[in-house]
Design an enzyme around this catalytic site. Structure first.
Site, PDB file in Angstrom:
ATOM      1  N   ASP A 289     -51.599  31.702 -57.453  1.00 35.71           N
ATOM      2  CA  ASP A 289     -51.569  31.950 -56.014  1.00 35.71           C
ATOM      3  C   ASP A 289     -52.907  31.804 -55.303  1.00 35.71           C
ATOM      4  O   ASP A 289     -53.920  32.344 -55.724  1.00 35.71           O
ATOM      5  CB  ASP A 289     -51.011  33.350 -55.772  1.00 35.71           C
ATOM      6  CG  ASP A 289     -49.609  33.464 -56.314  1.00 35.71           C
ATOM      7  OD1 ASP A 289     -48.731  32.812 -55.760  1.00 35.71           O
ATOM      8  OD2 ASP A 289     -49.421  34.171 -57.310  1.00 35.71           O
ATOM      9  N   THR A 290     -52.837  31.111 -54.150  1.00 39.72           N
ATOM     10  CA  THR A 290     -54.006  30.740 -53.361  1.00 39.72           C
ATOM     11  C   THR A 290     -53.542  30.460 -51.938  1.00 39.72           C
ATOM     12  O   THR A 290     -52.374  30.180 -51.717  1.00 39.72           O
ATOM     13  CB  THR A 290     -54.654  29.458 -53.946  1.00 39.72           C
ATOM     14  OG1 THR A 290     -55.029  29.701 -55.297  1.00 39.72           O
ATOM     15  CG2 THR A 290     -55.893  29.037 -53.159  1.00 39.72           C
ATOM     16  N   VAL A 291     -54.461  30.534 -50.973  1.00 41.03           N
ATOM     17  CA  VAL A 291     -54.170  30.000 -49.642  1.00 41.03           C
ATOM     18  C   VAL A 291     -55.223  28.976 -49.276  1.00 41.03           C
ATOM     19  O   VAL A 291     -56.406  29.156 -49.540  1.00 41.03           O
ATOM     20  CB  VAL A 291     -54.119  31.099 -48.548  1.00 41.03           C
ATOM     21  CG1 VAL A 291     -52.938  32.011 -48.758  1.00 41.03           C
ATOM     22  CG2 VAL A 291     -55.416  31.882 -48.468  1.00 41.03           C
TER      23      VAL A 291
END
Length: 698
Positions: A289-291
């Site tokens: 998970d990352t943005v």
């Protein structure tokens, strides 16, 4: 019973903007970034605002307890600059300590163990992004010290040590972001920029250098030949970076050698068209998970920004009273003693999060700011999105929506796996299997998360036959989420901006009109420049109504100021909703316009009455209104004007000045009436046409 499979079909199209663009994975964060741009901030200021907003709206992927990286394009100098906002391991974290805990390369610590917490670099990264690249107007009240010293730092250390970690206050206090020189490679006239190691961006550059030796365009998009060559190029690039990519402050990373065109050509010669390569000597860390988000401002500066906790909420450990969780980026360290990425004190681990920028090799002009989220998918996504636009002529939205390939090495199986997203033809998957690839197809539902999400802001039409970039920004957002997810694209509403721009022009027009009305009214007190008539009260009574000084003068500065400020104010603070705020701002301008209409209308009526009645003057032996009963007939018969003996030329003086006031106040009436209509339409219809579009994707 399994749920029915719904085919993916994007209905999104590129958003066209002229004064800046923000693309992120969350509409509220995007709106906040736009608000910063509209208030005069640049791309870096807006990017940090988006990062902070995502800390609240998408905490399962990002936060101030994680790391960040940034690429910034300076439109004036056409330079690309970089910032490494990743944190280091604690001073006390050594391989010997890891072994004392009973962990080694074959038996690593659980990814959520407190030993895997590195110093959170996001807080300093946000401040430094604004400090190095922004306008410096939006720095946090206490800056870096508010996070890395004092109560927050103590809470971080306490929760880590309570759960078996070894971080101390000095680890936090000594943290600093790094200004880095981005690395790049040229691919058919386009220069792709990435953050240097410890980031894995070099993987994308090596893969492009390898692909350059093949006729990609002739193979066709997502054909078996193209995907075979792409998979092999990615395997080769990961084989190198999984071994060499580490903290360059601790070990030598041969960046220039790895990016050498000759070296990559030799590597490309290892690819066989008929047979897949299944060999790999070094493992690759895994994660998710990352943005990612990107901003381009009206000056053409671009900020490509990425922020992450690593795996979801990271370790899931939340310092007491702080409202965020701590990352587990240390899980990317190797426990092999001779590996360049081996765990060591004050060392940055192999990092998967990477922003990207593309510029023209010839001119240095910005072509696009883009990124793809999803751990090891990120460099693979960079390559595929860029090739989709450059080789296959797709626009940014098509390039993001296109089905993707994902390669990953499995340590337990000791072989490569190739995943193909739903949308790639069955015959292609069968062909790749025949060449020896271990293929998973079709990847659907929640499993599609492995292919990542992404955003692109591209400049002009460089992806089409028009090679010269233009001044229009094509910004689009693709949220490649699996399952049933709400997709939102937010952009600047050109409809609303048009109404606000109109109001701004009207506001600036009112200022000189008001000044002229004040001057004209004052001159009425001094016929022929003499003061005695005012002192003796030998003036027409209408000059004492102050219609030019107050009604069409001072009072008009209020609507002028509101109309001008309307471009920057949206009253969003009243309810936290941007569309509601825009309606509030536009409708409030209607109320102020009514005040202006009253003031200018008052001046218009008084001026008309004064012209009809005529001046107060000496006609012989008495002071009187000689034209009062003539219904303004004297205005056409200039011979009557000689009946006024004193003040000299008083008829001309009054006619000219009252006519000026009549005309100027009439123009003000029209301007205020126009803004009433403009404000009503913009307030009622503008938010209905604003740039938030929603769609559901399975």
């Amino acid at each position: 019973m399994s749920p029915p499979h719904l085919a993916f079909s994007s209905r999104r199209s590129p958003v066209v903007c002229t004064n800046g663009c923000v693309a992120s994975s969350q509409p509220l964060a995007t709106a906040i970034g736009l608000d910063i741009l509209k208030r005069g901030g640049n791309a870096a200021d807006a990017a940090v605002a988006v990062a902070a907003a995502l800390n609240v709206t998408e905490p399962c992927s990002t936060g101030i307890g994680g790391d960040c990286f940034c690429l910034f394009y300076d439109a004036k100098s056409r330079e690309v600059k970089g910032l490494n906002g990743s944190g280091r391991s604690p001073q006390a974290l050594t391989l010997s300590l890891i072994e004392q805990y009973g962990f080694d390369e074959a038996n690593p610590s659980h990814p959520f163990h407190a030993l895997n917490i590195t110093v959170p670099g996001a807080a300093a990264g946000w401040c430094d992004t604004v400090d190095f690249f922004g306008s410096k107007k939006e720095l946090a009240e206490h800056g870096r010290r508010g996070f890395y010293e004092g109560r927050i730092a103590e809470a971080i250390v306490e929760i880590i040590q309570q759960n078996g970690g070894v971080m101390c206050l000095d680890d936090l206090k000594s943290h600093a972001s790094l200004n880095v020189t981005p690395i790049c490679t040229d691919y058919k006239g386009v220069r792709l920029w990435e953050i240097p190691p410890n980031g894995q961006g070099i993987t994308a550059l090596i893969a492009l250098n390898i692909l350059e030796n093949f006729c990609i365009k002739e193979m066709g998009h997502n054909t078996a030949d193209y995907l075979h060559i792409l998979a092999e190029a990615l395997k080769l690039s990961f084989s190198d970076t999984s071994h060499f990519c580490a903290d360059p402050d601790k070990v030598k990373v041969p960046v220039q050698e790895l990016l050498s065109k000759d070296y990559c050509k030799r590597r490309s010669e290892l690819i066989s068209f008929q047979k897949a390569n299944s060999q790999l000597e070094h493992g690759i860390p895994a994660g998710s998970d990352t943005v990612y988000f990107t901003v381009v401002d009206k000056e053409g500066n671009a900020c490509s920004f990425i922020n992450s906790n690593y795996m979801g909420f990271g370790t899931g450990l939340a310092p007491e009273g702080c409202g965020f969780t701590l990352q587990n980026r240390g899980a990317c360290f190797s426990f092999a003693r001779d590996h360049p990425n081996c765990v060591a004190p004050e060392k940055r681990p192999y990092h998967s999060i990477i922003p990207a920028l593309a510029t023209s090799t010839a001119s240095g002009e910005l072509l696009c700011s883009f990124g793809v989220m999803g751990a090891l998918m990120q460099p693979q996504g960079h390559v595929q999105v860029l090739v989709n636009m450059l080789e296959f002529g797709m626009d940014p939205q098509q390039a993001l929506d296109a089905a993707r390939l994902y390669v990953q090495y499995s340590k337990p199986d000791k072989k490569w796996h190739v995943s193909l997203e739903d949308g790639i033809a069955a015959c292609v998957a069968e062909d790749l299997m025949e060449r020896g690839h271990d293929v998973q197809w079709p990847v659907t539902g929640h499993d599609r998360a492995q292919f990542g999400r992404g955003q692109v802001i591209a400049s002009g039409s460089w992806t089409s036959t028009q090679k010269k970039p233009c001044e229009v920004l094509k910004g689009c957002l693709a949220a490649e989420r699996s399952g049933s997810a709400l997709l939102v694209r937010t952009h600047i509403s050109l409809f609303t901006m048009c109404f606000r721009g109109c109001a701004k022009c009207l506001g600036y027009s009112l200022i000189p009109l008001a000044v002229c009305c004040i001057v004209a009214n004052i001159l009425l007190y001094f016929p022929n420049g003499e003061t005695k008539y005012a002192n003796d009260n030998n003036l027409t009574n209408f000059v004492w109504f102050f219609h030019g000084i107050v009604g069409a003068g001072v009072l008009m500065f209020l609507p002028a100021a509101v109309f001008i400020r309307l471009e920057h104010d949206n009253c969003a603070g009243c309810c936290g909703n941007v569309a509601c705020g825009e309606r509030c701002a536009m409708l409030s301008s209607v109320l102020v316009a009514l005040i202006g209409l009253a003031g200018s209308g008052y001046c218009f009526i008084i001026s008309a009455l004064a012209l009809q009645e005529g001046p107060y003057c000496m006609t012989g032996t008495t002071w009187e209104y000689p034209f009062a009963n003539g219904n303004g007939g004297y205005l056409k018969d200039h011979n009557l004007w000689t009946s006024c003996l004193e003040p000299a030329h008083v008829v001309e003086w009054n006619v000219i000045l009252f006519s000026i006031l009549l005309t100027l106040s009439g123009v003000q009436v029209i301007i205020c009436a126009v803004q009433i209509i403009n404000g009503l339409i913009g307030g009622i219809c503008g938010p209905c046409c604003c740039g938030q579009e929603y769609s559901m994707k399975a």
